[in-house]
Design an enzyme around this catalytic site. Structure first.
Site, PDB file in Angstrom:
ATOM      1  N   LYS A 146       0.824  -1.221   0.000  1.00 13.21           N
ATOM      2  CA  LYS A 146       0.000   0.000   0.000  1.00 13.21           C
ATOM      3  C   LYS A 146       0.857   1.270   0.000  1.00 13.21           C
ATOM      4  O   LYS A 146       0.689   2.160   0.816  1.00 13.21           O
ATOM      5  CB  LYS A 146      -0.979  -0.009   1.175  1.00 13.21           C
ATOM      6  CG  LYS A 146      -1.946  -1.189   1.128  1.00 13.21           C
ATOM      7  CD  LYS A 146      -2.921  -1.200   2.289  1.00 13.21           C
ATOM      8  CE  LYS A 146      -3.881  -2.368   2.173  1.00 13.21           C
ATOM      9  NZ  LYS A 146      -3.232  -3.665   2.434  1.00 13.21           N
ATOM     10  N   ARG A 147       1.760   1.334  -0.967  1.00 12.09           N
ATOM     11  CA  ARG A 147       2.619   2.496  -1.106  1.00 12.09           C
ATOM     12  C   ARG A 147       1.889   3.621  -1.837  1.00 12.09           C
ATOM     13  O   ARG A 147       0.798   3.447  -2.352  1.00 12.09           O
ATOM     14  CB  ARG A 147       3.900   2.119  -1.857  1.00 12.09           C
ATOM     15  CG  ARG A 147       4.716   1.011  -1.204  1.00 12.09           C
ATOM     16  CD  ARG A 147       5.215   1.402   0.179  1.00 12.09           C
ATOM     17  NE  ARG A 147       6.239   0.482   0.654  1.00 12.09           N
ATOM     18  CZ  ARG A 147       6.210  -0.134   1.813  1.00 12.09           C
ATOM     19  NH1 ARG A 147       5.201   0.053   2.628  1.00 12.09           N
ATOM     20  NH2 ARG A 147       7.186  -0.946   2.184  1.00 12.09           N
TER      21      ARG A 147
END
Length: 268
Positions: free
Chosen positions: A94-95
């Site tokens: 979840k960058r």
């Protein structure tokens, strides 16, 4: 060597849609594994050995490994070695950050660790996503409508145009999907929203978390995609699959369980 899209297409064409979530928690793995040198790694190895024939993909949730520091990153790398090279790997990290930071994240995930795909949050806009999209042979999954209760806090806020925020994400994802390397994350727990919005997905890959422990219905998800003549989806199952048994024979139980999930995807 197969690229990410080819790996996924091959498995989906075989009607394999189950993504195995490796959310490996020391507090939940079978106790006998603590006699080994690296219990988490041994657990992951047994899970992969008993699922690879039936899995469409493997999703490694970074939170469960990053908490262990450098040791956790080492476990990620060694776990990837267990996974057959023709099966899609997803870095559930979840960058998403300003451009130069995202560029470093993309290099870390796609070049250093050599994952096939990644989960991203899109809320800093295109320049935070673009460094990942330049990897044409990888896949990026943008968070659209997630499976958690808190999704209502922001993702279901309506804009002045009368659309939910998650619908804007889907719209932009289609716009940015020039190289056919984009997908979205859409919670399996949000089945009514899935039915209402599936026509918007077009050629986007869809990763659906939430089946099992979070209460999402595999049957409802499959029916919805079948009615729309789409195979372009992955149903992630983590806790309900990998912790379905805690005995010394847990690998056999996991193998049986994923086969049961697949039978529900393609009824006899």
């Amino acid at each position: 060597m197969m690229n990410a899209q080819e790996k996924l297409k091959e498995r989906l064409n075989k009607n394999l849609h189950i993504c195995v979530g490796l959310d490996t928690d020391l507090n939940k793995i079978p106790s006998h594994l603590f006699k080994t040198n690296e219990p988490i790694l041994e657990f992951n190895k047994i899970v992969v050995e008993n699922t690879y024939e039936d899995a469409a993909a493997y999703k490694i949730n970074f939170a469960f490994y990053e908490r262990l520091g450098s040791r956790g990153l080492d476990i990620i790398q060694k776990t990837l070695e267990f996974i057959p090279k023709n099966i899609l790997t997803i870095a559930d990290a979840k960058r998403g950050d300003i451009g130069n930071t995202s560029e470093m994240y993309a290099k870390a995930i796609f070049e250093e660790l050599n994952f096939d795909s990644i989960t991203l949050h899109p809320y800093m806009g295109f320049d935070s996503i673009q460094p990942f999209l330049i990897y044409k042979n990888k896949i990026s999954f943008l968070l659209a409508l997630t499976s958690n209760i808190g999704a209502n806090d922001f993702e279901k806020i309506k804009s002045s145009e009368g659309k939910f925020l998650f619908q804007h994400v889907i719209e932009k994802s289609n716009e940015w999907n020039i190289n056919k390397n984009l997908g979205i994350v859409f919670g399996a727990t949000k089945i009514e929203e899935l039915k209402e919005n599936i026509s918007l997905f077009n050629e986007l890959y869809v990763l659906l978390p939430g089946v099992g422990a979070q209460g999402g219905s595999l049957e409802d998800v499959v029916k919805t995609f079948d009615l729309n003549n789409s195979k372009n989806y992955l149903i992630n199952v983590s806790r309900a699959l990998i912790y379905c048994d805690t005995s010394k024979n847990f690998g056999e139980a996991i193998s049986h369980t994923i086969k049961e999930y697949n039978r529900k995807v393609v009824p006899n």
